[in-house]
Design a protein around this motif. Structure first.
Motif, PDB file in Angstrom:
ATOM      1  N   GLY A  70       3.276  -3.768 -13.367  1.00 42.33           N
ATOM      2  CA  GLY A  70       4.857  -3.534 -13.592  1.00 42.33           C
ATOM      3  C   GLY A  70       5.452  -2.901 -12.386  1.00 42.33           C
ATOM      4  N   GLY A  71       4.794  -3.068 -11.110  1.00 43.84           N
ATOM      5  CA  GLY A  71       5.402  -2.170  -9.836  1.00 43.84           C
ATOM      6  C   GLY A  71       5.103  -1.104  -9.851  1.00 43.84           C
ATOM      7  N   VAL A  72       4.388  -0.349 -10.434  1.00 41.28           N
ATOM      8  CA  VAL A  72       4.230   1.117 -10.347  1.00 41.28           C
ATOM      9  C   VAL A  72       2.975   1.313  -9.539  1.00 41.28           C
ATOM     10  CG1 VAL A  72       3.273   3.009 -11.681  1.00 41.28           C
ATOM     11  CG2 VAL A  72       4.789   1.751 -12.891  1.00 41.28           C
ATOM     12  N   LEU A  73       2.951   2.279  -8.485  1.00 41.22           N
ATOM     13  CA  LEU A  73       1.900   2.744  -7.603  1.00 41.22           C
ATOM     14  C   LEU A  73       1.925   4.123  -7.640  1.00 41.22           C
ATOM     15  CD1 LEU A  73       3.158   0.584  -4.374  1.00 41.22           C
ATOM     16  CD2 LEU A  73       1.218  -0.053  -6.061  1.00 41.22           C
ATOM     17  N   GLY A  89       9.510   0.408 -11.149  1.00 43.04           N
ATOM     18  CA  GLY A  89       8.503  -0.191  -9.909  1.00 43.04           C
ATOM     19  C   GLY A  89       9.408  -0.769  -8.837  1.00 43.04           C
ATOM     20  N   TRP A  90       8.518  -1.398  -7.944  1.00 41.30           N
ATOM     21  CA  TRP A  90       9.216  -1.997  -6.638  1.00 41.30           C
ATOM     22  C   TRP A  90       9.611  -3.606  -6.962  1.00 41.30           C
ATOM     23  CZ3 TRP A  90       6.623  -6.796  -6.010  1.00 41.30           C
ATOM     24  CH2 TRP A  90       5.446  -7.073  -6.541  1.00 41.30           C
ATOM     25  N   LYS A  91      10.669  -3.855  -6.014  1.00 41.61           N
ATOM     26  CA  LYS A  91      11.220  -5.224  -6.230  1.00 41.61           C
ATOM     27  C   LYS A  91      11.637  -5.526  -5.024  1.00 41.61           C
ATOM     28  CE  LYS A  91      14.723  -4.975  -8.989  1.00 41.61           C
ATOM     29  NZ  LYS A  91      16.298  -4.972  -9.782  1.00 41.61           N
ATOM     30  N   LEU A  92      10.429  -6.315  -4.341  1.00 44.58           N
ATOM     31  CA  LEU A  92      10.228  -6.798  -2.856  1.00 44.58           C
ATOM     32  C   LEU A  92      11.369  -7.876  -2.715  1.00 44.58           C
ATOM     33  CD1 LEU A  92       8.561  -6.275  -0.406  1.00 44.58           C
ATOM     34  CD2 LEU A  92       6.941  -7.996  -1.213  1.00 44.58           C
ATOM     35  N   TYR A 151      -3.117   2.661  -5.787  1.00 48.61           N
ATOM     36  CA  TYR A 151      -2.096   2.985  -4.750  1.00 48.61           C
ATOM     37  C   TYR A 151      -1.762   1.696  -4.321  1.00 48.61           C
ATOM     38  CZ  TYR A 151      -5.103   2.338  -0.913  1.00 48.61           C
ATOM     39  OH  TYR A 151      -6.059   1.943   0.050  1.00 48.61           O
ATOM     40  N   VAL A 152      -2.209   0.611  -4.451  1.00 43.87           N
ATOM     41  CA  VAL A 152      -2.219  -0.851  -4.032  1.00 43.87           C
ATOM     42  C   VAL A 152      -1.597  -1.844  -5.032  1.00 43.87           C
ATOM     43  CG1 VAL A 152      -4.521  -1.557  -3.961  1.00 43.87           C
ATOM     44  CG2 VAL A 152      -3.076  -2.682  -2.429  1.00 43.87           C
ATOM     45  N   SER A 153      -1.020  -2.698  -4.707  1.00 41.47           N
ATOM     46  CA  SER A 153      -0.375  -3.909  -5.569  1.00 41.47           C
ATOM     47  C   SER A 153      -0.450  -5.057  -4.674  1.00 41.47           C
ATOM     48  CB  SER A 153       1.024  -3.670  -6.206  1.00 41.47           C
ATOM     49  OG  SER A 153       1.347  -4.662  -7.096  1.00 41.47           O
ATOM     50  N   PHE A 181       0.629  -0.941   0.015  1.00 41.86           N
ATOM     51  CA  PHE A 181       0.046  -0.135  -0.075  1.00 41.86           C
ATOM     52  C   PHE A 181       0.749   1.166   0.171  1.00 41.86           C
ATOM     53  CE2 PHE A 181      -2.546  -3.353   2.149  1.00 41.86           C
ATOM     54  CZ  PHE A 181      -3.742  -3.142   1.490  1.00 41.86           C
ATOM     55  N   ASN A 182       0.624   2.313  -0.766  1.00 44.66           N
ATOM     56  CA  ASN A 182       1.543   3.436  -1.083  1.00 44.66           C
ATOM     57  C   ASN A 182       0.452   4.459  -0.372  1.00 44.66           C
ATOM     58  OD1 ASN A 182       3.036   5.713  -1.328  1.00 44.66           O
ATOM     59  ND2 ASN A 182       2.515   5.698  -3.547  1.00 44.66           N
ATOM     60  N   TYR A 183       0.803   4.566   1.047  1.00 45.47           N
ATOM     61  CA  TYR A 183      -0.110   5.629   1.769  1.00 45.47           C
ATOM     62  C   TYR A 183       0.591   6.990   1.958  1.00 45.47           C
ATOM     63  CZ  TYR A 183      -2.619   1.434   3.819  1.00 45.47           C
ATOM     64  OH  TYR A 183      -3.494   0.540   4.084  1.00 45.47           O
ATOM     65  N   GLN A 184       1.347   7.310   0.855  1.00 43.29           N
ATOM     66  CA  GLN A 184       1.903   8.630   0.812  1.00 43.29           C
ATOM     67  C   GLN A 184       1.077   9.551  -0.294  1.00 43.29           C
ATOM     68  OE1 GLN A 184       6.662   7.824   0.613  1.00 43.29           O
ATOM     69  NE2 GLN A 184       5.498   6.905  -0.888  1.00 43.29           N
ATOM     70  N   LEU A 185       0.941  10.865   0.481  1.00 46.25           N
ATOM     71  CA  LEU A 185      -0.058  11.820  -0.299  1.00 46.25           C
ATOM     72  C   LEU A 185       0.352  12.185  -1.647  1.00 46.25           C
ATOM     73  CD1 LEU A 185      -0.772  14.196   2.666  1.00 46.25           C
ATOM     74  CD2 LEU A 185      -2.429  12.411   1.722  1.00 46.25           C
ATOM     75  N   PHE A 186       1.622  12.269  -2.085  1.00 47.15           N
ATOM     76  CA  PHE A 186       2.102  12.709  -3.387  1.00 47.15           C
ATOM     77  C   PHE A 186       3.249  11.868  -4.109  1.00 47.15           C
ATOM     78  CE2 PHE A 186       3.898  15.599   0.020  1.00 47.15           C
ATOM     79  CZ  PHE A 186       5.077  15.317  -0.146  1.00 47.15           C
TER      80      PHE A 186
END
Length: 435
Positions: free
Chosen positions: A129-132, A65-68, A142-144, A53-58
């Motif tokens: 593609g990891g983009v949020l 993308g992310w690489k967990l 905003y969620v993946s 979850f991307n809980y950032q406002l901006f």
């Protein structure tokens, strides 16, 4: 404690602990949360749903993308995955069975599937593609999420355990330890049935611009209708030409070199050569003053020759944003973090129109104008009040010129006196009315 006292305390925290906690005064509660839900469980096997979850406002997560990643405690393996995949399978030769596991690495690296992945591999909120996107800009994206079946490769009867040392693979983010929280509740059959996870853990990842990059990524220049002076971006705002740490630059009109990109990589910045050496330049121009309103023109210029910015955003801190009347060519949302102060807002492109800031060149510019009401007792031309206190682009704070270099207000008698041309035109019109 009043609003002023709260802001003062938060600013002091930011100054003292900027790197450790990644505190951002324009988004004090922002973070990325990794949620680990055990949906079903046996002694030797767990069905897991992982959500980011991307809980950032901006601030959003851009390509690639992310690489967990994480560390397993023991000899856990991933048998199957849906909605994501690991970069490597690892050595699974010790695992007996007709079907080998998806991954046997002790430190697996997981990537989101790309859009258009096979239907039987998709799950809800996967395949971006990891983009949020940021929570404000596009709350639907905003969620993946991805799902997996995990088990233990050992024969000692121990089941899979919660991993540790999570990383997002995004510059600037540091993740904490997993904390057990109340089990997540899921809604099925269009909300008519509710189920619950067996167990849930949250991992909080915070952002620090200092960890992301040791140098800024954008700068601000200023001008006003009442002054012929244009205050440029400060020299070497983001680096100096010729320095080893500075980005490569190409003079205007020259052809940039061809870049060979590896898998899942961003191109190394190649900029137009400037005195400030920033990929992004924001220009704030006080365009006009009316009796009850004033107008600002904002220009965002991309000076990176090898990169586009999709779903860009600009966050501005200015006391008169509480009385913004109209925004042209951009979308706008206020960021009301401190109750009724309301002095911060986010500007971003209109979808399918200018939400893509193209690479440097004739098309690498987006512009907007703002109309703001002159609040009684607040608005003033003096001491640079009309210029922003802070600006960030895509979450990167921009370098502002020193206040002592702001466009100077002319002498008040000169500022208010009519021009000679105005007097001549008025006199001519008056003469015509007499005949």
């Amino acid at each position: 404690m009043g609003n002023f006292g709260l802001i003062l305390v938060l600013d002091l925290i930011f100054l003292i602990y900027p790197v450790v906690y990644g505190y951002d005064p324009m988004d004090p509660m922002g973070n990325i949360t990794i949620r680990w839900d055990v949906t079903t469980s046996t002694e030797v096997n767990h069905q897991i749903r992982v959500s980011i979850f991307n809980y950032q406002l901006f601030r959003h997560v851009e390509q690639p993308g992310w690489k967990l990643s994480w560390d397993w405690h023991g000899k856990e393996v991933i048998w199957q995955m849906w909605g994501a995949e690991t970069t490597e399978q690892g050595d699974c030769s010790a695992i007996k069975g007709d079907t080998p596991p998806h991954c046997c690495l002790k430190e697996p690296v997981i990537l989101d599937l790309l859009p258009g992945a096979p239907y039987n591999k998709q799950v809800v909120n996967c395949c971006k593609g990891g983009v949020l996107t940021s929570l404000t800009q596009d709350p639907e994206k905003y969620v993946s999420s991805f799902e997996m079946s995990i088990g233990s490769a050992s024969n000692d009867g121990s089941g899979p355990r919660m991993p540790e040392n999570f990383t997002l693979g995004i510059p600037g983010y540091t993740c904490g330890v997993a904390v057990k929280v109340p089990p997540t509740k899921f809604h099925e059959d269009q909300g008519r049935r509710q189920t619950q996870a067996v167990a849930t853990w949250d991992v909080i990842c915070s952002y620090s611009q200092f960890r992301a990059s040791s140098s800024p990524a954008c700068c601000v220049s200023l001008s006003a209708f009442y002054s012929e002076t244009i205050v440029p971006c400060s020299v070497c705002s983001c680096g100096c030409q010729g320095q080893r740490s500075a980005a490569q630059c190409v003079k205007r009109g020259e052809v940039p070199p061809v870049i060979q990109l590896g898998h899942n990589e961003l191109p190394t910045p190649i900029l137009e050569c400037t005195r400030h050496m920033c990929p992004i330049q924001v220009h704030w121009h006080v365009k006009q003053s009316y009796r009850e309103y004033w107008r600002v023109k904002m220009t965002i210029r991309n000076l990176n020759l090898v990169r586009n910015y999709s779903q860009w955003n600009l966050v501005v801190l200015h006391p008169n944003l509480r009385s913004i009347t109209q925004v042209f060519s951009f979308d706008y949302k206020p960021l009301d973090q401190y109750g009724d102060i309301n002095d911060t807002g986010m500007f971003y492109g209109i979808k399918y129109y200018n939400d893509m800031l193209l690479q440097a060149g004739r098309s690498g510019v987006v512009q907007s104008e703002l109309l703001l009401h002159k609040d009684a007792g607040i608005f003033t031309f003096n001491e640079g009040w009309m210029f922003p206190r802070k600006i960030s682009f895509n979450g990167y704070e921009c370098v502002l010129p020193s206040p002592d270099k702001y466009p100077m207000l002319p002498n008040i008698s000169q500022f208010l006196a009519p021009s000679i041309l105005t007097i001549i035109v008025f006199s001519f019109c008056l003469i015509l009315t007499m005949f």
